[in-house]
Design an enzyme around this catalytic site. Structure first.
Site, PDB file in Angstrom:
ATOM      1  N   CYS A   2       9.114 -16.083 -18.955  1.00  0.00           N
ATOM      2  CA  CYS A   2       8.033 -16.024 -20.151  1.00  0.00           C
ATOM      3  C   CYS A   2       7.979 -14.253 -20.824  1.00  0.00           C
ATOM      4  O   CYS A   2       7.883 -14.038 -21.829  1.00  0.00           O
ATOM      5  CB  CYS A   2       6.674 -15.899 -19.648  1.00  0.00           C
ATOM      6  SG  CYS A   2       6.170 -15.322 -18.189  1.00  0.00           S
ATOM      7  N   GLY A  53       2.472 -21.809 -18.876  1.00  0.00           N
ATOM      8  CA  GLY A  53       3.422 -22.603 -19.549  1.00  0.00           C
ATOM      9  C   GLY A  53       3.776 -22.399 -20.949  1.00  0.00           C
ATOM     10  O   GLY A  53       3.273 -21.061 -21.423  1.00  0.00           O
ATOM     11  N   SER A  54       3.725 -23.341 -21.523  1.00  0.00           N
ATOM     12  CA  SER A  54       4.284 -22.966 -23.231  1.00  0.00           C
ATOM     13  C   SER A  54       3.012 -22.779 -23.909  1.00  0.00           C
ATOM     14  O   SER A  54       1.927 -23.382 -23.554  1.00  0.00           O
ATOM     15  CB  SER A  54       4.872 -24.130 -23.819  1.00  0.00           C
ATOM     16  OG  SER A  54       4.068 -25.362 -24.000  1.00  0.00           O
ATOM     17  N   THR A  55       3.108 -22.144 -25.075  1.00  0.00           N
ATOM     18  CA  THR A  55       1.911 -21.724 -25.667  1.00  0.00           C
ATOM     19  C   THR A  55       1.335 -23.195 -26.381  1.00  0.00           C
ATOM     20  O   THR A  55       0.155 -23.336 -26.604  1.00  0.00           O
ATOM     21  CB  THR A  55       2.109 -20.825 -26.874  1.00  0.00           C
ATOM     22  OG1 THR A  55       2.644 -19.569 -26.386  1.00  0.00           O
ATOM     23  CG2 THR A  55       1.048 -20.566 -27.896  1.00  0.00           C
ATOM     24  N   GLY A 103      -0.821 -25.056 -23.819  1.00  0.00           N
ATOM     25  CA  GLY A 103      -1.699 -23.869 -23.571  1.00  0.00           C
ATOM     26  C   GLY A 103      -2.862 -24.280 -24.463  1.00  0.00           C
ATOM     27  O   GLY A 103      -4.041 -24.570 -24.202  1.00  0.00           O
ATOM     28  N   GLU A 110      10.471 -18.797 -29.134  1.00  0.00           N
ATOM     29  CA  GLU A 110      10.861 -18.462 -27.731  1.00  0.00           C
ATOM     30  C   GLU A 110      12.003 -19.586 -27.331  1.00  0.00           C
ATOM     31  O   GLU A 110      11.910 -20.802 -27.470  1.00  0.00           O
ATOM     32  CB  GLU A 110       9.547 -18.825 -26.949  1.00  0.00           C
ATOM     33  CG  GLU A 110      10.075 -18.485 -25.255  1.00  0.00           C
ATOM     34  CD  GLU A 110       8.825 -18.634 -24.503  1.00  0.00           C
ATOM     35  OE1 GLU A 110       8.102 -19.505 -24.843  1.00  0.00           O
ATOM     36  OE2 GLU A 110       8.737 -17.609 -23.555  1.00  0.00           O
ATOM     37  N   LYS A 115      -1.383 -28.706  -9.704  1.00  0.00           N
ATOM     38  CA  LYS A 115      -0.339 -29.794 -10.339  1.00  0.00           C
ATOM     39  C   LYS A 115       0.931 -28.985 -10.624  1.00  0.00           C
ATOM     40  O   LYS A 115       1.004 -28.040 -11.617  1.00  0.00           O
ATOM     41  CB  LYS A 115      -0.787 -30.303 -11.823  1.00  0.00           C
ATOM     42  CG  LYS A 115       0.297 -31.168 -12.350  1.00  0.00           C
ATOM     43  CD  LYS A 115       0.154 -31.435 -13.741  1.00  0.00           C
ATOM     44  CE  LYS A 115       1.161 -31.272 -14.584  1.00  0.00           C
ATOM     45  NZ  LYS A 115       2.610 -31.241 -14.182  1.00  0.00           N
ATOM     46  N   GLU A 121      -1.738 -18.164 -19.289  1.00  0.00           N
ATOM     47  CA  GLU A 121      -0.406 -17.378 -19.204  1.00  0.00           C
ATOM     48  C   GLU A 121       0.820 -18.015 -19.899  1.00  0.00           C
ATOM     49  O   GLU A 121       1.355 -19.224 -19.434  1.00  0.00           O
ATOM     50  CB  GLU A 121       0.019 -17.249 -17.632  1.00  0.00           C
ATOM     51  CG  GLU A 121       0.596 -16.099 -17.105  1.00  0.00           C
ATOM     52  CD  GLU A 121       0.149 -15.028 -17.396  1.00  0.00           C
ATOM     53  OE1 GLU A 121      -0.914 -14.587 -16.840  1.00  0.00           O
ATOM     54  OE2 GLU A 121       0.794 -14.305 -18.353  1.00  0.00           O
TER      55      GLU A 121
END
Lengths: 500, 504
Positions: free
Chosen positions: B303, B246-248, B251, B400, B193, B269
């Protein structure tokens, strides 16, 4: 001025014109040898000269080593990233694949093996080997090792430097791929001596190496005689590693020369007298087919040939009957005919050697069950030959014949055959046939050989290591293990705070 | 919606054709769910480039079924490492062949300059595919000494199976390569995706997958909204592993969904707030170059961005002046212009987010050195922004930002800056500049991050592992370690000599 070879192939399996320089290839250029002399390349189907190629000399080896050293210090070695070395090896593989028919034809003409075997086995394996080792470039990692908090200890895997490589005539191109692959992947430069009997595919490769884009001096190809060029390589004070494939007799000389000069690293791929053990419960027809492949493939000119065939008494008669029929059915003929299985042996010298072993077998009282004689009027064909009723101390049982000559020996029990199988100074390969897989594995584990085949013979893959126990060699080729032979390991100790 | 969009290339008379369907079983097909198509934007002009199909749950199911069938029949254990290697190398060759048009498409959809996309993103991606192609026939198990008389123990490294891969919009092509290469090298099949913000190059690369000769179902590409496709993938009962970048915050949702559904393997990641330290012995000119790169490369949408800069007090003001000059030298503008070094941020959403942080920095009293002014022209442009004299509790220091916004703090001792650097829930990367070798060693050992750059920043290599400590992620990408994320080890105990006495 370099020698060149032009030839028009007009055969049922390959038609085409080849034309390439056949000079001494040093520093990216072809030239005459320092003495201007040439070597006759002989066609083993008729003993006639195919062409004359430049003879390399001791002075040419010196030139090559200088070029290889310079390349290593400036444009190769650690100056050229692993990923880029890999790319060049892949390119070389692609070029070889594009030209595979031409290479197969040249190999068949020069060595005598059939075009179809050259294409299927030699070319397939050579291309695969370059690709396999191309993939390893840049992946040989050192380690970081825990010692104490005030130290950083790690290893570097560095290329050795200038490597000498001496290859034989039985699989000329394939042996070149087995040697160049790991050496170049790890960043070494090379001075390689192909056999003076079968130099043509190696010389064609030199042009391909240039075309692929390897910097000048990374690979140097010097075709000359063993006692001149071979010795010069083994003795050279600035070659830091020598890799040799050939007879055990010459292997000793190479190692001796290395010891007496600069203690260069030595790897050897030598002879064999590999046992092929067939138990009562083997699948008989499969065992017959594999056994024939084991001794008659490449006209018996394979270091790992299954030349001592041990058959358990329960199936001995039936095996011998079917094996003989199989051997007898193999077609000897012109390497370029569509239905030939076996071409001539590579040279007059080899022909004479093999015939002398056959005679010794007769003289020592073994039975010639099949063959044992020449085939045809010209060239070096020898009929597939089977000896029976042998004794362990006969020359044909102890010594490597390197021809289409197998000895078939009856045995009673497991313990006895394992003892007989291991009763040899060699230890290259072994094969076991049994439908009882437990017994097959157990037996394989007890045989003193670097490769053990179970229910197959002579199977090689670029990914799987190959090499000998005992007097069959030192070191391994193929697989990840091959990289070890071309790597120098440096341990680095970085002191972070220890005072003294 | 047309099945092929023809995207015009600026400053030329050409267009790039991009298939807009879902890529399943080597074909581009319409959706079974009939959701609203995804509008794809050009962040430099704020205009719509085209529309692509948005995958729904039925489409995800279809893609997974295709991947499962391929895994059982033409891929997985049915294909040799040699063949996987050959196909990956072929794919690399094709990507290299098409690098110019892929770079142009990447620029149009993501905003990064064409030359950067071509020479860095695509150059590195081609090398990444080739790197993993080399590994494909070298995945080795072990033989392990047990009892030589009775037993042989061997391990088979097997491909995990069907892998869901969810990639972000900051390096669309490169993130695609990082995910696809190791998974295919090991023998897994993929349901990919790409980000709904930047789906175009993933769709174009799917054409190359067909041309390279991969069997149908091995790679499937289904652009979709995170809340639809991403959720469906992470909770799918027939996906064996999910890899997410992607973002935490997302995640966490993925890992939760994986836990609640079939305990699929998870690698993540995630984000970072990476510290970048300049000691007084550093080559200041070089350190300033690397610091500028660290926050401005990819317009800060990285990142590993070195978004917290700590400068030793003895060189603080001097370094700040130097850095301000460097930061202003980067031309942020139209990616088709040869002069441009950085593009716009990728979308309106990101634009608003980044400006929100800039406003917060101003409000919380950080010293604004450069930037902080919006442009009046079209495009989601954010100019280089540097805040100095920051305090650890400021939002711009803790969270971030993912834009070209740098927070600079001062320190005096090594111990102090290590504490400041490690005071974060993230642990992706860190950098330090010093000419004192002992200091380099000590500090690199002490920093809690998966990648430490010494006298450098932002430079990765395909053969060196990359990933996060703490809440920056789970698992590693790149290097040989990436293969482990796609391998499931089987141990085989083969008895050939032991007879069991019963009862015991």
């Amino acid at each position: 001025m370099t020698t060149t070879w032009e030839h028009e192939f007009n055969t049922p399996v390959f038609k085409g014109k080849v034309s390439f320089p056949t000079g001494v290839f040093v520093d990216g250029k072809f030239s005459a040898g320092s003495t201007g002399k040439t070597i006759d390349v002989i066609n083993p189907t008729n003993g006639k000269v195919i062409t004359k190629i430049a003879e390399a000399t001791v002075d040419d080896v010196d030139r090559a080593v200088k070029s290889a050293r310079k390349a290593f210090d400036t444009v190769w070695g650690l100056n050229y990233p692993g990923s880029e070395r890999g790319k060049l090896l892949m390119k070389l593989a692609d070029l070889l694949e594009e030209n595979q028919d031409e290479f197969a034809a040249i190999e068949a003409l020069d060595n005598g093996k059939t075009f179809s075997w050259a294409k299927a086995a030699d070319l397939g394996m050579s291309i695969g080997t370059f690709r396999y080792f191309g993939g390893w470039a840049g992946k040989s990692h050192g380690k970081v090792i825990e010692t104490t908090e005030d130290k950083l200890a790690y290893t570097r895997h560095e290329p050795i430097g200038v490597c000498g490589q001496i290859i034989p005539w039985n699989f000329p191109l394939m042996m070149m791929a087995w040697k160049l692959g790991p050496a170049l992947a790890t960043g070494n430069t090379v001075v390689i001596k192909p056999s003076e009997f079968t130099p043509l595919t190696a010389l064609r490769m030199a042009s391909l190496i240039k075309q692929a884009g390897f910097p000048d001096g990374v690979v140097n190809v010097v075709v000359g005689y063993g006692h001149t060029v071979g010795a010069a390589i083994a003795e050279h004070m600035e070659i830091e590693k020598v890799a040799f494939t050939g007879s055990t007799l010459v292997g000793r000389k190479v190692m001796e020369a290395a010891a007496k000069t600069n203690l260069k690293k030595v790897t050897l791929e030598l002879g064999g007298k590999s046992p092929n053990i067939i138990f009562n419960d083997a699948d008989l027809d499969k065992a017959v087919n594999w056994s024939a492949h084991g001794i008659f493939w490449n006209h018996g000119q394979a270091c790992c040939a299954g030349s001592r065939i041990f058959v358990q008494s329960g199936i001995y008669d039936e095996f011998l009957k079917r094996f003989t029929a199989k051997a007898d059915s193999l077609r000897l003929g012109d390497p370029f005919a569509t239905d030939s299985y076996q071409g001539p042996q590579v040279s007059q010298i080899q022909y004479d050697r093999i015939m002398s072993y056959i005679n010794s077998g007769k003289e020592e009282g073994a039975t010639v069950h099949l063959g044992g004689e020449r085939h045809g009027e010209e060239g070096y064909w020898i009929k597939p030959t089977i000896f029976t009723d042998t004794k362990p101390n006969m020359r044909i049982v102890q010594e490597e014949i390197f021809g289409p000559v197998g000895v078939v020996i009856k045995f009673e029990n497991e313990a006895d055959v394992i003892k007989q199988a291991n009763d040899t100074v060699y230890g290259l390969a072994a094969a076991v046939f049994s439908q009882d897989i437990n017994r097959a594995i157990e037996t394989a584990h007890k045989l003193h050989a670097g490769t053990a085949w179970i229910n197959c013979v002579n199977q090689l893959h670029p990914e799987v290591p190959f090499g000998g126990y005992k007097q069959s060699g030192i070191g391994r080729e193929l697989g990840e293990y091959a990289l070890d032979s071309y790597t120098n390991i440096k341990a680095v100790h970085v002191n972070l705070g220890h005072t003294i | 919606m047309a099945s092929v969009a023809h995207i015009p290339v600026p400053r030329s008379n050409t267009t790039i054709p991009v298939p807009t369907g879902l890529f399943i079983n080597n074909q581009f097909v319409p959706s079974l769910d009939a959701l609203e198509p995804i509008k794809v934007y050009n962040p430099a002009t704020e205009e719509v480039l085209c529309e692509v199909t948005s995958a729904g749950e039925k489409d995800v199911n279809r893609a997974v079924a295709a991947a499962r069938t391929a895994f059982k029949t033409t891929w997985g254990k049915n294909v040799t490492g040699f063949e996987r290697s050959r196909l990956l190398n072929k794919l690399a060759d094709l990507m290299e062949r098409d690098q110019q048009s892929l770079a142009e498409l990447e620029c149009l959809n993501n905003g990064k300059p064409v030359k950067v996309a071509r020479d860095f993103d695509i150059g590195d991606s081609v090398a990444c595919l080739r790197y993993y192609a080399g590994w494909a026939d070298k995945i080795l198990g072990q033989t392990i000494e047990v009892d030589r008389k009775t037993k042989v123990a061997i391990t088979h490294p097997e491909p995990i199976g069907v892998c869901g891969q969810i990639i972000p919009w900051n390096y669309p092509i490169q993130m695609w390569a990082w995910k696809v290469a190791p998974a295919l090298a090991v023998g897994c099949t993929i349901v990919m995706k790409p980000s709904e913000i930047t789906p175009l190059t993933a769709l174009k690369l799917s054409e190359l997958v067909v041309e390279a000769g991969f069997p149908p179902g091995v790679v499937n590409t289904i652009p979709s909204l995170g809340s639809v496709g991403g959720a469906a993938i992470s909770s799918h009962p027939d996906i064996d592993k999910v890899a997410f970048t992607g973002s935490t915050i997302t995640g966490r949702r993925i890992m939760e969904a994986a836990a609640k559904s079939n305990l699929k393997k998870v690698s993540l990641e995630l984000g970072g707030k990476s510290p970048h330290i300049v000691f007084e012995s550093a080559d200041l000119e070089q350190a300033a170059n690397w610091a500028a790169l660290g926050i401005l490369y990819n317009t800060g949408q990285d990142c590993t961005a070195g978004s917290r800069l700590y400068v030793q007090d003895t060189i603080y003001e001097k370094f700040l002046s130097l850095l301000a000059v460097k930061a202003k030298e980067l031309v942020i503008g139209d990616g088709f212009d040869e002069q441009t070094g950085g593009g716009p941020v990728v979308s309106k959403g990101q634009y608003d987010r980044v400006w929100g942080y800039i406003e917060s920095g101003k409000k919380e009293g950080a010293r604004l050195l450069i930037g902080g002014e919006k442009r009046s022209t079209p495009g989601f442009y954010v100019d280089a922004t540097i805040f100095a004299d920051v305090r650890p509790d400021m939002k711009i220091v803790k969270e971030e930002i993912f834009g070209p916004v740098l927070s600079v703090g001062k320190f005096s001792t090594e111990e102090e800056v290590i504490a400041l650097a490690n005071d974060t829930t993230y642990g992706l990367a860190a950098g330090l500049h010093s000419n004192d070798a002992g200091q380099c060693m000590r500090v690199s050992q002490a920093l809690d991050a998966g990648t430490i750059w010494v006298n450098q920043y932002n430079m990765l290599n395909n053969n060196v592992p990359f990933g996060g400590k703490k809440q920056s992620g789970i698992g590693r990408e790149l290097g040989s370690q990436a293969l482990d994320e796609y391998i499931s080890t089987k141990a085989v105990h083969w008895n050939y000599g032991e007879k069991l006495e019963w009862p015991l």
